[in-house]
Design a protein around this motif. Structure first.
Motif, PDB file in Angstrom:
ATOM      1  N   GLY A 354       0.789  -1.225   0.000  1.00 58.02           N
ATOM      2  CA  GLY A 354       0.000   0.000   0.000  1.00 58.02           C
ATOM      3  C   GLY A 354       0.820   1.272   0.000  1.00 58.02           C
ATOM      4  N   ARG A 355       2.131   1.150  -0.207  1.00 58.82           N
ATOM      5  CA  ARG A 355       2.990   2.333  -0.274  1.00 58.82           C
ATOM      6  C   ARG A 355       3.304   2.654  -1.738  1.00 58.82           C
ATOM      7  N   PRO A 356       3.492   3.942  -2.070  1.00 59.50           N
ATOM      8  CA  PRO A 356       3.767   4.310  -3.461  1.00 59.50           C
ATOM      9  C   PRO A 356       5.110   3.769  -3.947  1.00 59.50           C
ATOM     10  N   ILE A 357       5.143   3.399  -5.215  1.00 58.16           N
ATOM     11  CA  ILE A 357       6.335   2.805  -5.825  1.00 58.16           C
ATOM     12  C   ILE A 357       7.002   3.819  -6.739  1.00 58.16           C
ATOM     13  N   PHE A 358       8.324   3.941  -6.586  1.00 59.77           N
ATOM     14  CA  PHE A 358       9.140   4.763  -7.481  1.00 59.77           C
ATOM     15  C   PHE A 358       9.979   3.796  -8.302  1.00 59.77           C
ATOM     16  N   ALA A 359       9.609   3.607  -9.572  1.00 59.70           N
ATOM     17  CA  ALA A 359      10.262   2.606 -10.414  1.00 59.70           C
ATOM     18  C   ALA A 359      11.101   3.256 -11.496  1.00 59.70           C
ATOM     19  N   ILE A 360      12.120   2.518 -11.942  1.00 62.99           N
ATOM     20  CA  ILE A 360      12.941   2.932 -13.075  1.00 62.99           C
ATOM     21  C   ILE A 360      12.951   1.784 -14.073  1.00 62.99           C
ATOM     22  N   GLY A 361      12.526   2.069 -15.296  1.00 62.12           N
ATOM     23  CA  GLY A 361      12.462   1.044 -16.328  1.00 62.12           C
ATOM     24  C   GLY A 361      11.703   1.555 -17.538  1.00 62.12           C
ATOM     25  N   PRO A 362      11.448   0.690 -18.527  1.00 60.63           N
ATOM     26  CA  PRO A 362      10.738   1.108 -19.741  1.00 60.63           C
ATOM     27  C   PRO A 362       9.312   1.546 -19.438  1.00 60.63           C
ATOM     28  N   LYS A 363       8.900   2.646 -20.005  1.00 65.16           N
ATOM     29  CA  LYS A 363       7.548   3.159 -19.753  1.00 65.16           C
ATOM     30  C   LYS A 363       6.498   2.460 -20.603  1.00 65.16           C
ATOM     31  N   THR A 374      -3.017   0.008 -11.751  1.00 64.03           N
ATOM     32  CA  THR A 374      -3.336  -0.006 -10.320  1.00 64.03           C
ATOM     33  C   THR A 374      -3.183   1.354  -9.650  1.00 64.03           C
ATOM     34  N   GLY A 375      -2.530   2.304 -10.319  1.00 59.48           N
ATOM     35  CA  GLY A 375      -2.269   3.609  -9.719  1.00 59.48           C
ATOM     36  C   GLY A 375      -1.336   3.521  -8.528  1.00 59.48           C
ATOM     37  N   ALA A 376      -0.390   2.575  -8.598  1.00 61.45           N
ATOM     38  CA  ALA A 376       0.461   2.286  -7.433  1.00 61.45           C
ATOM     39  C   ALA A 376       1.753   3.079  -7.384  1.00 61.45           C
ATOM     40  N   GLY A 377       2.012   3.932  -8.381  1.00 66.20           N
ATOM     41  CA  GLY A 377       3.250   4.698  -8.320  1.00 66.20           C
ATOM     42  C   GLY A 377       3.646   5.276  -9.657  1.00 66.20           C
ATOM     43  N   SER A 378       4.931   5.618  -9.761  1.00 65.49           N
ATOM     44  CA  SER A 378       5.450   6.254 -10.973  1.00 65.49           C
ATOM     45  C   SER A 378       6.601   5.436 -11.542  1.00 65.49           C
ATOM     46  N   ILE A 379       6.915   5.684 -12.823  1.00 67.76           N
ATOM     47  CA  ILE A 379       8.058   5.033 -13.450  1.00 67.76           C
ATOM     48  C   ILE A 379       8.738   6.023 -14.376  1.00 67.76           C
ATOM     49  N   SER A 380      10.073   6.016 -14.336  1.00 66.95           N
ATOM     50  CA  SER A 380      10.882   6.861 -15.208  1.00 66.95           C
ATOM     51  C   SER A 380      11.783   5.976 -16.042  1.00 66.95           C
ATOM     52  N   ASP A 381      12.038   6.381 -17.284  1.00 71.45           N
ATOM     53  CA  ASP A 381      12.980   5.648 -18.122  1.00 71.45           C
ATOM     54  C   ASP A 381      14.378   5.693 -17.512  1.00 71.45           C
ATOM     55  N   PHE A 382      15.223   4.772 -17.942  1.00 66.68           N
ATOM     56  CA  PHE A 382      16.528   4.582 -17.320  1.00 66.68           C
ATOM     57  C   PHE A 382      17.375   5.855 -17.239  1.00 66.68           C
ATOM     58  N   GLU A 383      17.344   6.679 -18.267  1.00 68.41           N
ATOM     59  CA  GLU A 383      18.197   7.865 -18.288  1.00 68.41           C
ATOM     60  C   GLU A 383      17.409   9.167 -18.183  1.00 68.41           C
ATOM     61  N   ASP A 384      16.166   9.057 -17.742  1.00 63.22           N
ATOM     62  CA  ASP A 384      15.313  10.237 -17.607  1.00 63.22           C
ATOM     63  C   ASP A 384      15.529  10.878 -16.234  1.00 63.22           C
ATOM     64  N   GLN A 385      16.659  11.551 -16.071  1.00 64.20           N
ATOM     65  CA  GLN A 385      16.987  12.147 -14.772  1.00 64.20           C
ATOM     66  C   GLN A 385      15.992  13.234 -14.393  1.00 64.20           C
ATOM     67  N   GLU A 386      15.525  13.996 -15.359  1.00 61.75           N
ATOM     68  CA  GLU A 386      14.563  15.045 -15.048  1.00 61.75           C
ATOM     69  C   GLU A 386      13.251  14.455 -14.546  1.00 61.75           C
ATOM     70  N   GLY A 387      12.826  13.340 -15.157  1.00 62.37           N
ATOM     71  CA  GLY A 387      11.618  12.672 -14.700  1.00 62.37           C
ATOM     72  C   GLY A 387      11.773  12.120 -13.292  1.00 62.37           C
ATOM     73  N   LYS A 389      13.801  13.318 -10.914  1.00 67.92           N
ATOM     74  CA  LYS A 389      13.784  14.462  -9.996  1.00 67.92           C
ATOM     75  C   LYS A 389      12.349  14.918  -9.739  1.00 67.92           C
ATOM     76  N   LYS A 390      11.583  15.027 -10.821  1.00 68.02           N
ATOM     77  CA  LYS A 390      10.199  15.491 -10.699  1.00 68.02           C
ATOM     78  C   LYS A 390       9.390  14.561  -9.796  1.00 68.02           C
ATOM     79  N   ASP A 391       9.527  13.244 -10.008  1.00 68.76           N
ATOM     80  CA  ASP A 391       8.756  12.278  -9.212  1.00 68.76           C
ATOM     81  C   ASP A 391       9.206  12.292  -7.755  1.00 68.76           C
ATOM     82  N   LEU A 392      10.519  12.358  -7.526  1.00 69.59           N
ATOM     83  CA  LEU A 392      11.026  12.403  -6.149  1.00 69.59           C
ATOM     84  C   LEU A 392      10.511  13.636  -5.412  1.00 69.59           C
ATOM     85  N   ILE A 393      10.539  14.758  -6.081  1.00 66.96           N
ATOM     86  CA  ILE A 393      10.072  16.001  -5.453  1.00 66.96           C
ATOM     87  C   ILE A 393       8.570  15.941  -5.186  1.00 66.96           C
ATOM     88  N   THR A 394       7.807  15.372  -6.132  1.00 66.62           N
ATOM     89  CA  THR A 394       6.364  15.220  -5.939  1.00 66.62           C
ATOM     90  C   THR A 394       6.070  14.342  -4.726  1.00 66.62           C
TER      91      THR A 394
END
Length: 431
Positions: A354-363, A374-387, A389-394
């Motif tokens: 039940g905790r939000p997931i911060f994933a890194i992998g293919p979108k 499931t609306g369980a979290g976010s995912i950023s592509d492997f080299e999407d540093q800006e994405g 940062k945005k998710d971490l800050i959110t």
């Protein structure tokens, strides 16, 4: 009750990810009319031991064990490791090793031990089972791999006994993320692929844990491949009230090998520490499990050491409780050609926490699809540093505002008891 013979290398007290899938199926098979008969090595090489898992083996299960000989002590001697040391999966190196010896040993592994270093168990295990089944008949055989030696055994035993056989793939064979690191020759590659095709062609049913893996198998053989994912066990979820986290704790459970070690993630954390008000004081990173030497190196490189807490292992019966106490759960996928199809077992336990997931992998991969579903979290592509940062800050801003929550909708289909019903339907269709 019907009986199913399950050929598996991993079984309690062996711990780690490999044991969970069929331990959980075995746990729920009896209430669905099937008695599990487990066949497993008496002396396997396991990365960890978890004796709490013995409590999950159902009373009705029959467990048969046979000693296995593996060339692992020779490998340890050759690479300078002690006999008592354990070997990690997925080319994870906790310390710098002899590169020449490692290169030679990897070549031997990929070219001489086909399908894997468990190959010397094929003949004795097949002989044992063929004799055992004469007096102890079963209705169905299941082999689960890797190691894919288990599938070769299943194939041989099914052929000799005329008992239907299901091949269950927790990971791919020649499409697995480290296959290219095995330095296979053309001859060895053809042998691996012949064995793979034989298993995929001759099994009465083939099961894969994800859609992308099934798609890749269908390119090899033109047949139906059933998808039955990994999952979570509702019995593992604590019903105790979990307090809102005091720290912005990002937790990762499991090993991080070099392919899962993403420098953009460390750089994003470093950016947040330096530029986001309050982040440095609130943030902690908890890494539970073994980590590649590159992980500790990068943590130092990006100035994160004082924020990181390393925990070597947590017994599986405590894992989800630990995950429920996290602010955010970190899930890095391997940056390898098969990344779209990677669905780790821990992902489903993350869902159950039940905790939000911060994933890194293919979108556009299997993991991203379920995260969106499931609306369980976010995912950023492997080299999407800006994405990242945005998710971490959110996530951090939501944490500060006491509203960091997670939907985790429609996840009941991933309960182990529900997945066992799906597996039993497949069993019945074979019969």
């Amino acid at each position: 009750m019907k009986k199913v013979l399950i050929i598996t290398y991993y079984w309690p007290p062996s711990g780690g990810a490999g044991v969970q899938r069929w331990l959980k199926f075995a746990r729920y098979l009896p209430e669905n009319g099937w008695t599990p008969v487990i066949f497993t090595p008496e002396n396997p090489e396991a990365p960890v031991q978890d004796y709490t898992l013995n409590n999950e083996v159902p009373d009705k299960a029959v467990v048969k064990k046979l000693k296995i000989w593996e060339p692992l002590n020779l490998y340890k001697l050759f690479t300078g490791k002690s006999k008592k040391s354990t070997l990690n999966a997925g080319f994870l190196e906790e310390e710098n090793s002899n590169s020449v010896a490692k290169t030679i040993s990897v070549w031997i592994r990929g070219n001489l031990f086909i399908p894997d270093a468990k190959k010397y168990w094929i003949k004795p295990a097949s002989k044992y089972l063929i004799n055992y089944l004469k007096d102890n008949p079963v209705d169905l055989i299941v082999s689960t791999g890797p190691p894919h030696t288990m599938h070769v055994i299943g194939n041989r035993v099914s052929h000799k006994t005329n008992i239907p056989w299901v091949a269950d793939f927790r990971d791919p064979w020649t499409q697995i993320d480290f296959y290219d690191k095995l330095k296979v020759s053309r001859f060895a590659d053809l042998k691996h692929k012949r064995l793979e095709r034989k298993v995929l062609s001759e099994a009465d049913k083939v099961v894969a844990v994800g859609e992308n893996m099934a798609t890749e198998f269908r390119k090899i053989v033109d047949r139906d491949i059933q998808v039955i994912t990994n999952g979570y066990d509702k019995a593992d979820i604590t019903t105790e009230h979990i307090q809102y986290p005091e720290k912005f704790s990002i937790v990762h459970v499991g090993s991080i090998n070099a392919d899962r070690n993403h420098s953009d993630f460390w750089a994003s954390l470093s950016f947040c520490i330096e530029n986001v008000e309050g982040f440095s004081d609130d943030f902690e990173l908890i890494l539970v499990g073994k980590n590649d030497v590159s992980v500790t190196r990068d943590i130092g490189k990006y100035g994160l050491s004082k924020h990181v807490n390393f925990i070597s292992y947590i017994p599986h019966n405590e894992v989800i409780a630990a995950e429920q106490k996290a602010a955010v759960l970190y899930l890095p996928l391997n940056n390898t050609p098969n990344a779209k199809g990677i669905l780790t077992g821990k992902f489903f336990e993350y869902l159950a926490s039940g905790r939000p997931i911060f994933a890194i992998g293919p979108k556009d991969g299997d993991l991203a699809h379920i995260l969106k579903e499931t609306g369980a979290g976010s995912i950023s592509d492997f080299e999407d540093q800006e994405g990242m940062k945005k998710d971490l800050i959110t996530f951090y801003k939501a944490f500060r505002n006491k509203c960091l929550t997670c939907k985790s909708e429609n996840i009941k289909i991933y309960e182990r008891s529900e997945l066992t019903k799906k597996m039993v339907e497949l069993f019945e269709s074979v019969l």
